[in-house]
Design a protein around this motif. Structure first.
Motif, PDB file in Angstrom:
ATOM      1  N   ASP A 153       0.839  -1.187   0.000  1.00 55.55           N
ATOM      2  CA  ASP A 153       0.000   0.000   0.000  1.00 55.55           C
ATOM      3  C   ASP A 153       0.882   1.248   0.000  1.00 55.55           C
ATOM      4  OD1 ASP A 153       0.806   0.471   2.677  1.00 55.55           O
ATOM      5  OD2 ASP A 153      -1.037  -0.376   3.506  1.00 55.55           O
ATOM      6  N   ASP A 154       0.287   2.413   0.088  1.00 52.96           N
ATOM      7  CA  ASP A 154       1.029   3.671   0.014  1.00 52.96           C
ATOM      8  C   ASP A 154       1.985   3.874   1.184  1.00 52.96           C
ATOM      9  OD1 ASP A 154      -0.237   4.252  -2.345  1.00 52.96           O
ATOM     10  OD2 ASP A 154      -1.769   5.522  -1.421  1.00 52.96           O
ATOM     11  N   GLU A 155       1.773   3.135   2.274  1.00 57.51           N
ATOM     12  CA  GLU A 155       2.647   3.227   3.449  1.00 57.51           C
ATOM     13  C   GLU A 155       3.661   2.085   3.500  1.00 57.51           C
ATOM     14  OE1 GLU A 155      -0.029   3.449   6.741  1.00 57.51           O
ATOM     15  OE2 GLU A 155      -0.677   5.476   6.228  1.00 57.51           O
ATOM     16  N   ASN A 156       3.816   1.356   2.382  1.00 58.47           N
ATOM     17  CA  ASN A 156       4.741   0.219   2.264  1.00 58.47           C
ATOM     18  C   ASN A 156       4.393  -0.927   3.203  1.00 58.47           C
ATOM     19  OD1 ASN A 156       6.256   1.338   0.186  1.00 58.47           O
ATOM     20  ND2 ASN A 156       7.633   2.372   1.598  1.00 58.47           N
ATOM     21  N   LYS A 157       3.101  -1.128   3.441  1.00 62.33           N
ATOM     22  CA  LYS A 157       2.632  -2.269   4.226  1.00 62.33           C
ATOM     23  C   LYS A 157       2.330  -3.421   3.270  1.00 62.33           C
ATOM     24  CE  LYS A 157       2.387   0.255   7.986  1.00 62.33           C
ATOM     25  NZ  LYS A 157       3.443   0.272   8.933  1.00 62.33           N
ATOM     26  N   ILE A 158       2.703  -4.626   3.685  1.00 70.79           N
ATOM     27  CA  ILE A 158       2.551  -5.830   2.860  1.00 70.79           C
ATOM     28  C   ILE A 158       1.121  -6.362   2.934  1.00 70.79           C
ATOM     29  CG2 ILE A 158       3.275  -8.246   2.598  1.00 70.79           C
ATOM     30  CD1 ILE A 158       5.986  -7.373   3.839  1.00 70.79           C
ATOM     31  N   HIS A 159       0.614  -6.760   1.768  1.00 67.12           N
ATOM     32  CA  HIS A 159      -0.706  -7.383   1.686  1.00 67.12           C
ATOM     33  C   HIS A 159      -0.663  -8.492   0.634  1.00 67.12           C
ATOM     34  CE1 HIS A 159      -2.483  -4.226   4.144  1.00 67.12           C
ATOM     35  NE2 HIS A 159      -1.768  -3.372   3.427  1.00 67.12           N
ATOM     36  N   ALA A 214       2.292 -19.501   6.300  1.00 67.27           N
ATOM     37  CA  ALA A 214       2.429 -18.879   7.619  1.00 67.27           C
ATOM     38  C   ALA A 214       3.179 -17.552   7.514  1.00 67.27           C
ATOM     39  CB  ALA A 214       3.144 -19.825   8.583  1.00 67.27           C
ATOM     40  N   ILE A 215       4.234 -17.512   6.711  1.00 65.77           N
ATOM     41  CA  ILE A 215       4.976 -16.259   6.518  1.00 65.77           C
ATOM     42  C   ILE A 215       4.034 -15.196   5.952  1.00 65.77           C
ATOM     43  CG2 ILE A 215       6.760 -15.122   5.129  1.00 65.77           C
ATOM     44  CD1 ILE A 215       8.461 -17.664   5.493  1.00 65.77           C
ATOM     45  N   GLY A 216       3.221 -15.569   4.975  1.00 70.02           N
ATOM     46  CA  GLY A 216       2.266 -14.626   4.399  1.00 70.02           C
ATOM     47  C   GLY A 216       1.302 -14.089   5.444  1.00 70.02           C
ATOM     48  N   ARG A 217       0.809 -14.947   6.303  1.00 71.19           N
ATOM     49  CA  ARG A 217      -0.119 -14.515   7.355  1.00 71.19           C
ATOM     50  C   ARG A 217       0.573 -13.628   8.385  1.00 71.19           C
ATOM     51  NH1 ARG A 217      -4.019 -19.533   9.006  1.00 71.19           N
ATOM     52  NH2 ARG A 217      -4.941 -19.836   6.946  1.00 71.19           N
ATOM     53  N   LEU A 218       1.783 -13.999   8.759  1.00 72.32           N
ATOM     54  CA  LEU A 218       2.515 -13.222   9.759  1.00 72.32           C
ATOM     55  C   LEU A 218       2.891 -11.830   9.265  1.00 72.32           C
ATOM     56  CD1 LEU A 218       4.869 -15.999  11.149  1.00 72.32           C
ATOM     57  CD2 LEU A 218       3.073 -14.809  12.427  1.00 72.32           C
ATOM     58  N   LEU A 219       3.110 -11.704   7.966  1.00 68.01           N
ATOM     59  CA  LEU A 219       3.555 -10.417   7.419  1.00 68.01           C
ATOM     60  C   LEU A 219       2.410  -9.538   6.921  1.00 68.01           C
ATOM     61  CD1 LEU A 219       6.803 -11.433   5.513  1.00 68.01           C
ATOM     62  CD2 LEU A 219       6.551 -10.507   7.830  1.00 68.01           C
ATOM     63  N   GLU A 220       1.183 -10.034   6.919  1.00 72.28           N
ATOM     64  CA  GLU A 220       0.043  -9.236   6.451  1.00 72.28           C
ATOM     65  C   GLU A 220      -0.048  -7.939   7.257  1.00 72.28           C
ATOM     66  OE1 GLU A 220      -3.101  -7.973   4.234  1.00 72.28           O
ATOM     67  OE2 GLU A 220      -1.880  -9.744   3.810  1.00 72.28           O
ATOM     68  N   GLY A 221       0.019  -6.815   6.551  1.00 74.20           N
ATOM     69  CA  GLY A 221      -0.087  -5.505   7.179  1.00 74.20           C
ATOM     70  C   GLY A 221       1.191  -4.989   7.812  1.00 74.20           C
ATOM     71  N   ARG A 222       2.273  -5.755   7.712  1.00 75.52           N
ATOM     72  CA  ARG A 222       3.543  -5.352   8.328  1.00 75.52           C
ATOM     73  C   ARG A 222       4.343  -4.466   7.381  1.00 75.52           C
ATOM     74  NH1 ARG A 222       7.132  -9.145  12.060  1.00 75.52           N
ATOM     75  NH2 ARG A 222       6.346  -7.767  13.641  1.00 75.52           N
ATOM     76  N   ASP A 223       5.136  -3.606   7.940  1.00 79.99           N
ATOM     77  CA  ASP A 223       6.012  -2.726   7.168  1.00 79.99           C
ATOM     78  C   ASP A 223       7.023  -3.564   6.372  1.00 79.99           C
ATOM     79  OD1 ASP A 223       7.158   0.114   6.772  1.00 79.99           O
ATOM     80  OD2 ASP A 223       8.885  -1.092   7.405  1.00 79.99           O
ATOM     81  N   ALA A 224       7.168  -3.263   5.086  1.00 74.54           N
ATOM     82  CA  ALA A 224       8.027  -4.053   4.196  1.00 74.54           C
ATOM     83  C   ALA A 224       9.496  -4.004   4.613  1.00 74.54           C
ATOM     84  CB  ALA A 224       7.867  -3.577   2.760  1.00 74.54           C
ATOM     85  N   LYS A 225       9.999  -2.846   5.021  1.00 81.18           N
ATOM     86  CA  LYS A 225      11.397  -2.749   5.434  1.00 81.18           C
ATOM     87  C   LYS A 225      11.636  -3.551   6.704  1.00 81.18           C
ATOM     88  CE  LYS A 225      15.184   0.348   6.669  1.00 81.18           C
ATOM     89  NZ  LYS A 225      15.790  -0.744   7.396  1.00 81.18           N
ATOM     90  N   GLU A 226      10.727  -3.460   7.645  1.00 80.65           N
ATOM     91  CA  GLU A 226      10.841  -4.231   8.890  1.00 80.65           C
ATOM     92  C   GLU A 226      10.843  -5.733   8.586  1.00 80.65           C
ATOM     93  OE1 GLU A 226       8.385  -4.971  13.060  1.00 80.65           O
ATOM     94  OE2 GLU A 226       7.630  -3.520  11.612  1.00 80.65           O
ATOM     95  N   ALA A 227       9.953  -6.164   7.699  1.00 73.89           N
ATOM     96  CA  ALA A 227       9.889  -7.580   7.324  1.00 73.89           C
ATOM     97  C   ALA A 227      11.196  -8.020   6.672  1.00 73.89           C
ATOM     98  CB  ALA A 227       8.715  -7.820   6.384  1.00 73.89           C
ATOM     99  N   ALA A 228      11.721  -7.215   5.750  1.00 75.26           N
ATOM    100  CA  ALA A 228      12.975  -7.554   5.072  1.00 75.26           C
ATOM    101  C   ALA A 228      14.121  -7.651   6.075  1.00 75.26           C
ATOM    102  CB  ALA A 228      13.291  -6.531   3.986  1.00 75.26           C
TER     103      ALA A 228
END
Length: 88
Positions: A21-27, A41-55
């Motif tokens: 999204d516009d705030e770099n949140k993963i969906h 499980a990774i997909g579920r855990l990262l839903e809505g999480r910041d992309a940089k934080e996830a990386a």
């Protein structure tokens, strides 16, 4: 929301798709191929999480001595996406 698709290298998954999204949140993170339970499980855990934080969390994760993993490949893909978005 912007959709992305990339091909990981050196791992079992063949394609990774996601939206940011516009705030770099993963969906809608999905892996084709690989270990279905773990990657779902990774997909579920990262839903809505910041992309940089996830990386940052996933970068460097190794699978069976391959020097990479599906999670690490996701981190690399996110790094590339974020760099491209930053340069726009």
């Amino acid at each position: 929301m912007t959709d992305y698709e990339f091909r990981p290298r050196g791992v079992c998954s063949r394609i990774i798709t996601l939206s940011l999204d516009d705030e770099n949140k993963i969906h809608n993170l999905k892996f084709q191929g690989g270990c279905p339970g773990n990657l779902s499980a990774i997909g579920r855990l990262l839903e809505g999480r910041d992309a940089k934080e996830a990386a940052d969390i996933l970068r460097g994760n190794d699978c069976a001595g391959k020097g990479t993993s599906c999670a690490d490949q996701l981190a690399r893909g996110l790094d590339e996406i974020l760099a491209a978005r930053k340069s726009l």
